[in-house]
Design a protein around this motif. Structure first.
Motif, PDB file in Angstrom:
ATOM      1  N   THR A 179      14.827  17.562  53.343  1.00  0.00           N
ATOM      2  CA  THR A 179      13.415  17.713  53.103  1.00  0.00           C
ATOM      3  C   THR A 179      13.174  18.489  51.886  1.00  0.00           C
ATOM      4  N   GLU A 180      13.666  19.476  51.373  1.00  0.00           N
ATOM      5  CA  GLU A 180      13.372  20.316  50.224  1.00  0.00           C
ATOM      6  C   GLU A 180      13.612  19.227  49.008  1.00  0.00           C
ATOM      7  N   ARG A 181      14.720  18.809  49.115  1.00  0.00           N
ATOM      8  CA  ARG A 181      14.935  17.905  47.997  1.00  0.00           C
ATOM      9  C   ARG A 181      14.193  16.592  47.685  1.00  0.00           C
ATOM     10  N   ALA A 182      13.557  16.139  48.897  1.00  0.00           N
ATOM     11  CA  ALA A 182      12.694  15.172  48.658  1.00  0.00           C
ATOM     12  C   ALA A 182      11.328  15.574  48.270  1.00  0.00           C
ATOM     13  N   VAL A 183      10.861  16.820  48.477  1.00  0.00           N
ATOM     14  CA  VAL A 183       9.537  17.210  48.189  1.00  0.00           C
ATOM     15  C   VAL A 183       9.674  17.522  46.662  1.00  0.00           C
ATOM     16  N   GLN A 184      11.052  18.105  46.231  1.00  0.00           N
ATOM     17  CA  GLN A 184      11.230  18.261  44.734  1.00  0.00           C
ATOM     18  C   GLN A 184      11.016  16.894  43.984  1.00  0.00           C
ATOM     19  N   LEU A 185      11.625  15.966  44.405  1.00  0.00           N
ATOM     20  CA  LEU A 185      11.383  14.651  43.980  1.00  0.00           C
ATOM     21  C   LEU A 185      10.001  14.155  43.986  1.00  0.00           C
ATOM     22  N   GLY A 186       9.004  14.761  44.554  1.00  0.00           N
ATOM     23  CA  GLY A 186       7.678  14.120  44.629  1.00  0.00           C
ATOM     24  C   GLY A 186       7.605  12.909  45.716  1.00  0.00           C
ATOM     25  N   ILE A 187       8.445  12.979  46.695  1.00  0.00           N
ATOM     26  CA  ILE A 187       8.348  11.869  47.676  1.00  0.00           C
ATOM     27  C   ILE A 187       7.177  12.035  48.732  1.00  0.00           C
ATOM     28  N   PRO A 188       6.342  11.327  48.974  1.00  0.00           N
ATOM     29  CA  PRO A 188       5.416  11.709  50.032  1.00  0.00           C
ATOM     30  C   PRO A 188       5.997  11.440  51.391  1.00  0.00           C
ATOM     31  N   ILE A 189       5.782  12.578  52.343  1.00  0.00           N
ATOM     32  CA  ILE A 189       6.270  12.554  53.589  1.00  0.00           C
ATOM     33  C   ILE A 189       4.975  12.512  54.575  1.00  0.00           C
ATOM     34  N   LEU A 190       4.582  11.568  55.016  1.00  0.00           N
ATOM     35  CA  LEU A 190       3.395  11.404  55.831  1.00  0.00           C
ATOM     36  C   LEU A 190       3.703  11.688  57.173  1.00  0.00           C
ATOM     37  N   PRO A 191       2.708  12.777  57.951  1.00  0.00           N
ATOM     38  CA  PRO A 191       2.841  12.716  59.009  1.00  0.00           C
ATOM     39  C   PRO A 191       2.223  11.752  60.137  1.00  0.00           C
ATOM     40  N   ARG A 192       2.946  10.470  60.022  1.00  0.00           N
ATOM     41  CA  ARG A 192       2.417   9.390  60.660  1.00  0.00           C
ATOM     42  C   ARG A 192       3.631   8.699  61.619  1.00  0.00           C
ATOM     43  N   ARG A 193       3.265   8.063  62.636  1.00  0.00           N
ATOM     44  CA  ARG A 193       3.938   7.444  63.600  1.00  0.00           C
ATOM     45  C   ARG A 193       3.696   6.120  63.270  1.00  0.00           C
ATOM     46  N   ILE A 194       4.903   5.172  63.118  1.00  0.00           N
ATOM     47  CA  ILE A 194       4.442   3.824  62.732  1.00  0.00           C
ATOM     48  C   ILE A 194       4.469   3.082  63.984  1.00  0.00           C
ATOM     49  N   GLY A 195       3.823   2.087  64.238  1.00  0.00           N
ATOM     50  CA  GLY A 195       3.633   1.245  65.304  1.00  0.00           C
ATOM     51  C   GLY A 195       4.035  -0.228  65.011  1.00  0.00           C
ATOM     52  N   ARG A 196       2.856  -1.105  64.688  1.00  0.00           N
ATOM     53  CA  ARG A 196       3.426  -2.426  64.410  1.00  0.00           C
ATOM     54  C   ARG A 196       3.651  -2.695  63.072  1.00  0.00           C
ATOM     55  N   VAL A 197       4.569  -3.681  62.975  1.00  0.00           N
ATOM     56  CA  VAL A 197       5.295  -3.830  61.708  1.00  0.00           C
ATOM     57  C   VAL A 197       5.151  -5.407  61.555  1.00  0.00           C
ATOM     58  N   SER A 198       4.523  -6.031  60.505  1.00  0.00           N
ATOM     59  CA  SER A 198       4.581  -7.363  60.236  1.00  0.00           C
ATOM     60  C   SER A 198       5.121  -7.607  58.700  1.00  0.00           C
ATOM     61  N   GLN A 199       5.480  -8.722  58.314  1.00  0.00           N
ATOM     62  CA  GLN A 199       6.038  -9.044  57.333  1.00  0.00           C
ATOM     63  C   GLN A 199       6.000 -10.723  56.957  1.00  0.00           C
ATOM     64  N   ASP A 200       5.731 -10.736  55.524  1.00  0.00           N
ATOM     65  CA  ASP A 200       5.806 -12.279  54.927  1.00  0.00           C
ATOM     66  C   ASP A 200       6.932 -12.390  54.032  1.00  0.00           C
ATOM     67  N   ASP A 201       7.018 -13.493  53.327  1.00  0.00           N
ATOM     68  CA  ASP A 201       7.830 -13.483  52.287  1.00  0.00           C
ATOM     69  C   ASP A 201       7.948 -12.431  50.963  1.00  0.00           C
ATOM     70  N   ALA A 202       6.739 -11.961  50.815  1.00  0.00           N
ATOM     71  CA  ALA A 202       6.432 -10.963  49.931  1.00  0.00           C
ATOM     72  C   ALA A 202       6.540  -9.351  50.176  1.00  0.00           C
ATOM     73  N   TYR A 203       5.985  -9.344  51.387  1.00  0.00           N
ATOM     74  CA  TYR A 203       5.604  -7.925  51.764  1.00  0.00           C
ATOM     75  C   TYR A 203       5.689  -7.502  53.068  1.00  0.00           C
ATOM     76  N   VAL A 204       5.948  -6.208  53.565  1.00  0.00           N
ATOM     77  CA  VAL A 204       5.909  -5.773  54.751  1.00  0.00           C
ATOM     78  C   VAL A 204       4.578  -4.875  55.044  1.00  0.00           C
ATOM     79  N   THR A 205       4.053  -5.037  55.997  1.00  0.00           N
ATOM     80  CA  THR A 205       2.708  -4.329  56.387  1.00  0.00           C
ATOM     81  C   THR A 205       3.021  -3.368  57.390  1.00  0.00           C
ATOM     82  N   ALA A 206       2.722  -2.255  57.590  1.00  0.00           N
ATOM     83  CA  ALA A 206       2.952  -1.393  58.602  1.00  0.00           C
ATOM     84  C   ALA A 206       1.962  -0.340  58.742  1.00  0.00           C
TER      85      ALA A 206
END
Length: 342
Positions: free
Chosen positions: A101-128
């Protein structure tokens, strides 16, 4: 635009995120639990996992491990296999998670306190859950909700092997070895991992849903060594065996336990998760997400073959008692098998 949306901020998800950030990708991690997250785990990192963490720039405090020892329940027979390609590491799961976690934060990676539910996708993108990304990486664990939601989970074929479970407890005791000890009884195994100057972890793998203390009583030598040492509450996980139809489903890719899991018997899960994370990012950088499936199969081949073979022998009443004696009688073969995984 997010390049990689990673569902799950455990070791596999964070390793994927770090590799992605180091490769110049825009990465976001969704993990509802605060760090560090504990888990029932043997907490022994094989040399391959130590090397993978070094490549990520992650340093984890722990105790060096120099091999594997098999011991029968009474302690009368044993077999040792030394690591030939560097040392392993006994490290608390919480310390491993905190370091990643500390290494991820050091690299500026956002860690969002979210639980992902529905996932959909098409040929270009994924939406969650309102977020859109070029790819989604499911690193959401042994019982991956994403794998289940996409219909990619499989039941173990044939039902020939009973489900297995893992139970773990820490003891305040001086480690007596620099090896991971695997104690074998007729019905379960106990893994002893040195973790620090005054701490050992003891994980029991079993197909019987019985209390931890009843399982541990099958190892009188181990019980006598632990004595009345202070101990932590028991954590559990399982069923351990989880099968996935594939590792790539359109723009959704799976890593870590979410990609499928055989058993903790050979202690290779974390090393495979960390090396697969690097391969996944490489395939995406090259614009070849489908290449990740054969790459994962190649990386996991030794783990799957050796673990399935050992698990099969463990479930044969006539063969199970011979595992430790066979390792002692053929030390070269035992050492070769250990170092295939190391």
């Amino acid at each position: 635009m997010i390049d990689l949306l990673i569902v799950g901020g455990g070791p596999a998800g964070l390793a994927t995120a770090i590799h992605g950030a180091l490769a110049g990708l825009d990465v976001v991690v969704a993990e509802p639990r605060p760090s560090p997250v504990d888990k029932a785990c043997g907490e022994g990192l094989m040399p391959g996992a130590v090397r993978a963490l070094d490549a990520l720039g992650v340093k984890v405090p722990g105790r060096p491990l120099h091999g594997i020892r098999y011991v029968d329940a009474a302690g009368e027979r044993r077999a040792d296999a030394a690591f030939r390609t560097g040392h392993g590491l006994g490290a608390r799961r919480t310390l491993l998670h905190q370091a990643l976690t500390e290494r991820a934060v050091q690299l500026g990676i956002p860690i969002l306190p979210r639980r992902i539910g529905r996932v959909s996708q098409d040929d270009a993108y994924v939406t969650a859950d309102g977020m859109t990304a070029r790819y989604l990486v499911a690193a959401d664990g042994l019982h991956s909700p994403t794998r289940r939601a996409l219909g990619l989970a499989e039941r173990p074929s044939g039902g020939r092997q009973p489900p297995r479970y893992g139970l773990r407890r820490h003891y305040r005791a001086e480690p007596w070895s620099d090896l991971v000890e695997v104690h074998w009884s007729a019905h379960c195994e106990a893994y002893v991992t040195p973790l620090g100057p005054r701490q050992v972890g003891v994980a029991v793998l079993t197909s019987e849903q019985l209390p931890y203390d009843i399982q541990l009583a099958r190892f009188p030598l181990l019980v006598s060594r632990l004595g009345a040492a202070d101990r932590t509450p028991v954590r559990g996980a399982g069923p351990l065996r989880q099968r996935a139809r594939c590792r790539v489903a359109g723009r959704v890719l799976f890593v870590g336990d979410a990609a499928g899991y055989v058993d903790a018997l050979t202690g290779e899960g974390l090393a495979l998760a960390l090396t697969a994370a690097a391969e996944l990012v490489r395939c995406l950088r090259e614009g070849r997400p489908q290449a990740y499936e054969p790459a994962w199969r190649r990386l996991s081949r030794n783990y799957r073959l050796l673990t399935q073979s050992l698990l099969w022998a463990r479930n044969q009443p006539r063969l199970a008692p011979l595992i430790t004696p066979a390792a002692a009688r053929f030390p070269g073969l035992f050492q070769h098998a250990v170092n295939l995984l190391a």
